[in-house]
Design a protein around this motif. Sequence first.
Motif: not given
Length: 1894
Positions: A1796, A1805-1806, A1808, A1823
Amino acid sequence: MARLADYFVLVAFGPHPRGSGEGQGQILQRFPEKDWEDNPFPQGIELFCQPSGWQLCPERNPPTFFVAVLTDINSERHYCACLTFWEPVESTQEVVFNEDTTEQEEEADEGGQARLSSTAPAQPSQLFAPKTLVLVSRLDHTDVFRNSLGLIYAVHVEGLNVCLENVIGNLLTCTVPLAGGSQRTISLGAGDRQVIQTPLVDSLPVSRCSVALLFRQLGITNVLSLFCAALTEHKVLFLSRSYQRLADACRGLLALLFPLRYSFTYVPILPAQLLEVLSTPTPFIIGVNAAFQAETQELLDVIVADLDGGTVTVPECVHIPPLPEPLQSQTHNVLSMVLDPELELADLAFPPPTTSASSLKMQDKELRAVFLRLFAQLLQGYRWCLHIVRIHPEPVIRFHKAAFLGQRGLVEDDFLMKVLEGMAFAGFVSERGVPYRSTDLFDELVAHEVARMRADENHPHRVLRHVQELAEQLYKNENPYPAVAMHKVQRPGEASHLRRTHRPFPRLDEGTVQWIVDQAAAKMQGAPPAVKAERKTTVPSGPPMTAILERCSGPHVNSARRLEVVRNCISYVFEGKMLEAKKLLPAVLRALKGRAARRCLAHELHLHVQQNRAVLDHQQFDFVVRMMNCCLQDCTSLDEHGIAAALLPLVTAFCRKLSPGVTQFAYSCVQEHVVWSTPQFWEAMFYGDVQTHIRALYLEPSDERVSPSQEAGEAQSQDDERSALDVASEQRRLWPTLSQEKQQELVQKEESTVFSQAIHYANRMSYLLLPLDSSKSRLLRERAGLGDLESASNSLVTNSMAGSVAESYDTESGFEDAETCDVAGAVVRFINRFVDKVCTESGVTSDHLKGLHVMVPDIVQMHIETLEAVHRESKRLPPIQKPKLLRPRLLPGEECVLDGLRVYLLPDGREEGVGGSGGGPALLPAEGAVFLTTYRVIFTGMPTDPLVGEQVVVRSFPVAALTKEKRISVQTPVDQLLQDGLQLRSCTFQLLKMAFDEEVGSDSAELFRKQLHKLRYPPDIRGTFAFTLGSAHTTGRSPRVAKDKGPSLRNFSRNLVKNAKKTIGRQYVTRKKYNPPSWEHRGQPPPEDQEDEISVSEELEPSTLTPSSALKPSDRMTMSSLVERACCRDYQRLGLGTLSSSLSRAKSEPFRISPVNRMYAICRSYPGLLIVPQSIQDNALQRVSRCYRQNRFPVVCWRSGRSKAVLLRSGGLHGKGVVGLFKAQNTPSPGQTQADSSSLEQEKYLQAVVSAMPRYADSSGRNTLSSFSSAHMGGHVPSPRARVTTLSNPMAASASRWTASRGKWSSVRASGRSSGLGADVGSRLASRDLLSTPHTNGAPPDSGFLRPQRAALYIIGDKAQLKGVRPDPLQQWELVPIEVFEARQVKASFKKLLKACVPGCPATEPGPASFLRSLEDSEWLTQIHKLLQISVLVVELLDSGSSVLVSLEDGWDITTQVVSLVQLLSDPFYRTLEGFRLLVEKEWLSFGHRFSHRGAHTLAGQSSGFTPVFLQFLDCVHQVHLQFPMEFEFSQFYLKFLGYHHASRRFRTFLLDSDYERIELGLLYEEKGERRGQLACRSVWEYVDRLSKRTPMFYNYTYAPEDTEVLRPYSNVSNLKVWDFYTEETLAEGPPYDWELAQGPPEPPEEERPDGGAPQSRRRVVWPCYDSRPRVQPDAISRLLEELQRLETELGRPSERWKDTWDRVKAVQRLEGRQDGRGASSSLLLSAVPHHRRSLGVYLQEGPVGSTLSLSLDSDQSSGSTTSSSRQAARRSTSTLYSQFQTAESENRSYEGTLYKKGAFMKPWKARWFVLDKTKHQLRYYDHRVDTDCKGVIDLAEVEAVAPGTPTIGAPKTVDEKAFFDVKTTRRVYNFCAQDVPSAQQWVDRIQSCLSDA
């Protein structure tokens, strides 16, 4: 005719002149009083009359009779017949005697009679003195002597009316014939009549019954050993209380020696006064009264035969060689048939009626007949080896001993060699060698019966019949007319000696006796002398000796084909077909090992000389010389087979022209053979030639067909020619008929013949003894025969390289002269000694001899001058092209110490290199050079056999691995010269057996040895290769090391705790690098009883973990970042405690990490941080440690994740500690000693260990190992006090067994397999399996074995330490005493293993049997078995929940082996590459195994020798690996690699003995960050890491572990395999463990394929022992990985790491297997195979489209459709496989995973997909995983720090806060969050390592 008796003597008792208690003999009268002219009176008769001494006796003894033998100065034997009787002592004598002995007490004398003294209160009324009648004769007629003396005594005692003077006069004048079988009746004038029987032939001994009596008294074996002892000139002493028996025994032994005569001291009865004779240095046969046995005890080299006791005692220092087989056993059998004829019939069901045994006299002759046959067999054909040197005036005969031994095939026989060298045989030759004489039974037997004896060998009854025939003849010789012999002799009445009325023996009238003697003498003068008419004949020679068949076996058996090859080669040489000859030469040289081929060669060359083709060109000359040298190399100094004799005329015939007027003869090139310097060889040659010429003298001219060059080795006559002995016999017959002038003429002719031969031989000897180059002294130095060469050998110039020889002459000519004289002097002395000996023996006149002595120096000098020209010219010849030296490849930093010395690498005992049973070419011997570098000894060269081709042979080993260096003397394979050599043996199982080329001087060879020794044993560890490697770089740093040595410990202890806390705070994560992909965790939950390795141990509370900060590179240089960090990470992984000692922690943590040893104050060989029970304070540990050897107190090293039992290790207990620990618990007294307090501390310590363990069972019913030891009985109820289980006595508890058949032990089953309990553990460990059950096979007991009841802690200790220990029943630990081997036994065993696997010379019996026998003798596998057995026992105990303390020896050898093996078997983590490294670092390096001491790394350790404890551990791991191939991540090659490099000293990892020593040298501060890629690795682990990135050679493709699997290997020796590390060899490139030097996979065939074309089949022959098979023929998986890499390169992509590719293939294969619905049976990773040992079968096949990979497993459940479905899977996997690699961007993914990431300001927050790329030095993110477009890049060059982070708003909620971390760059701070704490830690580690590598 001869006198029957020479002297009659009357000897009486007289007082001793010096007044001692003993009397002495006095001769009262002797007749005649004057000595005979031909026979003087023998001295010392009075001593021999009473051998035990003259003593008075209190009672009258009966008369005694015996015959003593005296030998005079002329070796004539005199027989003294002695009859002794006793007379009362006259009063005067008694008084004198009493006065003389007043001072003596009454005591027993040596003879056993009481001595009397005047002080005795009661004097006996009467004493008796001995008086002896003695008859002295040169004839041996014992019975006649007994009768005659008995008659004289009877006349005296009975008072017969006969004049004694007349009787004695008649006795002295009686004459008897010597031989001829006639009878003579004599009467002495007292109404008596005696018949004297003479033997038919006087050369045969007369034995009567003496031989039979000797066998009855001593038995067959004893008599045979006495027989051999007498023949081989040992000292033999007989003991008996009977003098007559002593005489008979000596007579019997002499009779057995016939036809040899005993020529040393022979005294059948030795008087007591002469006992010092027994210490004479010469051999003897002597008899001594048994009363003097005590005096014979100190004789060290005397064989004592006790006739009364029937024993023969041979001292230790005496070796009696036995008769050669089969004669020994045959003789023994025949003797037993003669002595015990009923033995043959003893087993018959219906025995025949008993036949009457032979009479004693007849049996005596039968026994002698056996020995007569024996001599005939031993000496058969001896007359063909006689050399007749002179015929007139007397025959001179010599025996050619060497030829006799060679023809009989008994060259090696010690017995026959000693007999032929003995005096008796020399007498035999001079007596029986005479060609014209009277013959006897032996001559007939040896000439005519040999064939019969050989035919009868296997037919005992025919042998017995022959023996009886011979016995008849022997009997007849002694008793020709037995019926006629009628004796009538007056005997005294019974008990006449007891009559009181005895008058003393009267004094006889000398005049009367003398008158009778004179009368007889006058008559004799008048009579004509009786001449014994001898019947002389030519002695028959018998059949010529048939050469015994060649005894060679194997390749040297001479077939007709081999002889054909020899003939062809010689004809090619002389026809000039050199190319053909060259091809045949190696085969010829091999064939010449056989005797027939050598004879054939001599014969063929002889034919060419006769055709005057002796002048050769250079090539022909070289060939002939090489073949001659090859022939001569196997000749011993005696030349038994006559090869040197046959070649001697040829070496002076073959020659080549060097220049006009200069000719070189072959002798100048064949001098270096020991035979030429042996005087015996030259004597035999000389006598053979003289015989040939003497024979030619007497043959008629028409018969003369003998060329002067005919030699002794060849048969001297054809069938139609007479032999030299026949000629000599004829001449001896004619001699008396010749006139004196004719006689004189013949004598002169013979003498001049001998003289001319002596001159000829002086020349010949100078040819072969003077070296061509007199500066080369090796020849003379090695020849002991030349004598006094000290001066020569000290001052000789030796040149190390060819070429420099010639120059030394011009520069040092003065020196050369002095030297040549010296050599010349030695040769002159040698020749003069020879000339003296042979000329004296052959009767050359003194004038001629003087002339010879003047001539010899001139001959030598003249020859030296000739040789100078030859030598000068031979130097101008173009040298033979020697192969160019091949330079070896060196490692970076490896430097050459000694450049190549030319050597030949010779074959050792391994068959493969020379073709051997496996076939293949003879790679050895090879010609090349040996190089010595700072790291290795390297041989590179090429095979000498031209048929092998241009193959490079390399054999090398690290200098540090050298275990033995030995000088040898060997022949070089090419020109067969005797050269100095070296044999080097290494502990890496290499053997270099080298012969130095002649151009290598002895000083160069010596320099090589010294340098090798210096490198092998440097004075300090800093001198080893690991330290000096690239010394150019390290010179500047060495002062720093010295300077830091002091502070290093302080710095270390200061940083230790801080860094260890930091390390422990981090979560331990197994490295992803070698883990299979993590999809399996998604697919199935982890098993309940196994903790997830990646999660934190459940004992640790998350809140107590200290935050982990990123380590700076400077911190990484500290101690903890290497070994301690490894230990601590392992402790952390196992959940074994914390550094904090606060009270809150103490309750929850059973163990803690103690820094008490951080300064190494308590124990220098332990690591700085130790795991101890939480409840023990640091200050108590000091006291506990005193109870253990080397202060190595018990510390925890491993804990079972499932049962929570712990494994502890320690040194053995000190004696005092044991007793204190286990005695009954008394209350300590107030004045307690320090030892007691230590002991109590120790008890508390063990109690703390026990209480720190979880309880499984209630304390009431715990079982002990005593039930373990009788479990095979079905069960056992232990007694409550039995707490010490002695495992070496399995039956100890058998008294109380259950009788029930179904106890709780009877139905134990392991998961998925059932097996009965093997032999009990006790007997297993004591290595004696008493009861074999059907299921044994060394299988370990089942896992549930100890579950029911057990002790909490078992202490495994040395049996010797724990002797007599009585533990208290209340205590919770139990002792298991076991017997283990010591380090010295490992060392001894390894030495034998080395010799078995790498023998120095070929085995006597080819085939695997000798290897297996020597392997068994080494006991190496037995030790492996013991280690595995103990380890499996410990695994069982731990698995059942009991803890174990291993406390053996000092705690650093066997303890380390056992503890490491237990962890390897119990914990799958240690079976990974990373885990195994950790295990070795922790248990071997940190816990102080003494690598330097055991490997003898320095000069100080040289005496202790190499003890491979670590190698033994690796062998155990190899055995487990073989049994469980799917459980190990590393390959077998990895184990071999470590085994090689732990001894090689290439890396610093395995140097020094402990962490303490490593810190002192500053080794533990070195880290990867210090150096960059180009420098060599200093740590073996770093090297392994680097290599693993490039190639999968350490990886095991069949790795598919079961997480729960505890391995229980079979440990029986039958289940163990010899590790191929010990036996395999790669001669193409040397050991394959230095990867930079290996050639790499041979790829030319791959590259040569035309692109796009069909694959061409390129065959290549792979030779065992030459090529590395794994590399030449790689496995399919490696091949596919290479193929992928090649395809990627063609497509222009950077290739991926092999590991990533492999993991993907496995993942895809698994997924496809599932989709296909075939379950796990054909998948690569198989988790539940029911059988205990899962066997992995990998089917690799070439599919239709390109190279495909189909992997399938062979399992019990596989369905029938596997093959077809695997083909479909194969096709499908191809497309999937390639789709996996269609990535859009060419990149190198070092590490990847999901993180994250917090977006920029105000962004969420993503999750990846992040990729860490070490190559581009960047962190990229996408991604998702299959995304090909990169979304962003963080350049690692800009990163400043990586630190723990904190959660911010919007962060994932379910994640632990420790999973956050920040990456700070120069531009901004990135916030990351991982899925869990371990993966966060892994990411931090990866990024950190990228930064430090940058």
